[in-house]
Design a protein around this motif. Sequence first.
Motif, PDB file in Angstrom:
ATOM      1  N   SER A  30     -47.556 -24.940 -71.105  1.00 15.97           N
ATOM      2  CA  SER A  30     -47.378 -24.546 -69.709  1.00 15.97           C
ATOM      3  C   SER A  30     -46.149 -25.187 -69.078  1.00 15.97           C
ATOM      4  O   SER A  30     -45.612 -26.187 -69.567  1.00 15.97           O
ATOM      5  CB  SER A  30     -48.619 -24.909 -68.891  1.00 15.97           C
ATOM      6  OG  SER A  30     -48.804 -26.309 -68.885  1.00 15.97           O
TER       7      SER A  30
ATOM      8  N   SER B 151     -43.137 -15.676 -64.618  1.00 19.90           N
ATOM      9  CA  SER B 151     -44.470 -15.982 -65.149  1.00 19.90           C
ATOM     10  C   SER B 151     -44.391 -16.767 -66.449  1.00 19.90           C
ATOM     11  O   SER B 151     -45.307 -17.518 -66.787  1.00 19.90           O
ATOM     12  CB  SER B 151     -45.277 -14.696 -65.365  1.00 19.90           C
ATOM     13  OG  SER B 151     -44.594 -13.819 -66.244  1.00 19.90           O
ATOM     14  N   THR B 152     -43.286 -16.607 -67.166  1.00 22.19           N
ATOM     15  CA  THR B 152     -43.044 -17.390 -68.383  1.00 22.19           C
ATOM     16  C   THR B 152     -41.570 -17.766 -68.452  1.00 22.19           C
ATOM     17  O   THR B 152     -40.713 -17.075 -67.882  1.00 22.19           O
ATOM     18  CB  THR B 152     -43.411 -16.605 -69.663  1.00 22.19           C
ATOM     19  OG1 THR B 152     -42.562 -15.442 -69.768  1.00 22.19           O
ATOM     20  CG2 THR B 152     -44.871 -16.204 -69.682  1.00 22.19           C
TER      21      THR B 152
ATOM     22  N   ILE C 272     -45.994 -20.829 -70.224  1.00 17.91           N
ATOM     23  CA  ILE C 272     -46.585 -20.084 -69.108  1.00 17.91           C
ATOM     24  C   ILE C 272     -46.434 -20.898 -67.829  1.00 17.91           C
ATOM     25  O   ILE C 272     -46.831 -22.069 -67.773  1.00 17.91           O
ATOM     26  CB  ILE C 272     -48.080 -19.797 -69.374  1.00 17.91           C
ATOM     27  CG1 ILE C 272     -48.229 -18.919 -70.615  1.00 17.91           C
ATOM     28  CG2 ILE C 272     -48.715 -19.123 -68.153  1.00 17.91           C
ATOM     29  CD1 ILE C 272     -49.668 -18.749 -71.065  1.00 17.91           C
TER      30      ILE C 272
ATOM     31  N   ASP D  70     -47.700 -21.943 -64.554  1.00 13.51           N
ATOM     32  CA  ASP D  70     -49.031 -21.833 -63.960  1.00 13.51           C
ATOM     33  C   ASP D  70     -49.197 -22.547 -62.622  1.00 13.51           C
ATOM     34  O   ASP D  70     -50.274 -22.505 -62.027  1.00 13.51           O
ATOM     35  CB  ASP D  70     -50.100 -22.323 -64.941  1.00 13.51           C
ATOM     36  CG  ASP D  70     -49.945 -23.793 -65.331  1.00 13.51           C
ATOM     37  OD1 ASP D  70     -49.085 -24.480 -64.742  1.00 13.51           O
ATOM     38  OD2 ASP D  70     -50.671 -24.244 -66.230  1.00 13.51           O
TER      39      ASP D  70
ATOM     40  N   SER E  52     -49.619 -15.501 -63.132  1.00 14.71           N
ATOM     41  CA  SER E  52     -49.797 -16.708 -63.954  1.00 14.71           C
ATOM     42  C   SER E  52     -49.993 -17.959 -63.103  1.00 14.71           C
ATOM     43  O   SER E  52     -50.555 -18.961 -63.566  1.00 14.71           O
ATOM     44  CB  SER E  52     -48.583 -16.901 -64.861  1.00 14.71           C
ATOM     45  OG  SER E  52     -47.404 -17.099 -64.080  1.00 14.71           O
TER      46      SER E  52
ATOM     47  N   GLU F 135     -51.637 -20.430 -60.740  1.00 12.94           N
ATOM     48  CA  GLU F 135     -52.992 -20.730 -60.280  1.00 12.94           C
ATOM     49  C   GLU F 135     -53.003 -21.620 -59.040  1.00 12.94           C
ATOM     50  O   GLU F 135     -53.935 -21.553 -58.245  1.00 12.94           O
ATOM     51  CB  GLU F 135     -53.787 -21.397 -61.400  1.00 12.94           C
ATOM     52  CG  GLU F 135     -54.026 -20.496 -62.605  1.00 12.94           C
ATOM     53  CD  GLU F 135     -54.904 -21.148 -63.654  1.00 12.94           C
ATOM     54  OE1 GLU F 135     -55.236 -22.353 -63.497  1.00 12.94           O
ATOM     55  OE2 GLU F 135     -55.273 -20.466 -64.623  1.00 12.94           O
TER      56      GLU F 135
END
Length: 334
Positions: A41, A57-58, A67, A69, A90, A92
């Motif tokens: 991540s 997102s990446t 990723i 996040d 992606s 959170e």
Amino acid sequence: MKKKLLYAIFLVVMVPFMAKAEIWQDPTTNINYLYTPGTLSAAVTDSPDAVDANILSTITVDNNTYIVDRIISWSFRLNQNLQNAIIPSSIETIGDQAFANCYNLKTVTFSEGLKNIEDAAFHYCTSLEVIHIPASVKICGDFFDISPFRGCRNLTEITVDENNTEYDSRNNCNAIIKKSDNKLIQGCRNTVIPNDVKTIGNCAFEYCERLTSINIPSNVEKVMSMAFEDCYDLTYITLNEGLREIFNSAFAGCKEATEITIPKSVTSIGTCAFGPSSRYYNGEPIYCEKLKKITVLWDVPLQIDESVFMDGNYKNATLYVPVGTKEKYRNATG
């Protein structure tokens, strides 16, 4: 003892070889991404030179994909280049003050998958106009339920996905309401407070521009601290029987309000509730300077702090009391 010794040796051997976090910058947006080689991540980190907030997102670095996040606290704070932000699915968590004081930020697009919008994430984004909270969001604000959109004075539209289990915008009310205790935590100039709301949260309407009138329904029991502070255009305030507590600075700095009626059901009024704002204009605090008619409905005077209606700004105000109670009020102290 032998096992503990071996474990200690293992740590001593391994720690020097642990990978160090590194930063990769998107050349298109100047957003900085923090990643650690060997992990899966990455996170958006401090990006003072970002020219856009279209977050990836990446990211791929040295043929390794990470990723993205989370957005770390303060990542874009005070960045005046940003006008739009797109938060991919992606992400959170949006950290504390991640976009605070981005005064030119006009639009933010949240994606399903976002879980936490932390304390002060978008505080005082004064150009922000529309908020839509996805179904996936579980935490919106801080421990005291202060909205992460506090002070976003130009908000005109607020919606919450109907499948969100923690928050709603029932009856198209243009507000964020916490379901567990029916607390309205964020409003805007077009909010209509639903009848089943119990509490108007801390700073829920603070600094709201072009909010000219508000009706507090009879089921509302508490108007929390600074709920309507510095609503400079708020002229008409209706408080209904059923309201019990008005907290500190709840209506401080509402300089256009001309009259107020305090219901008989109110048992507590906090300091500076209708007093000076915490903000200053030309070196002077902002008062409810046009408040000339104050009506109270208690048969017995309620003891309140002198700061509730502060200082000389109320020399020309008239206090109206229930019939037959004039002497009680004349002789009251505190």
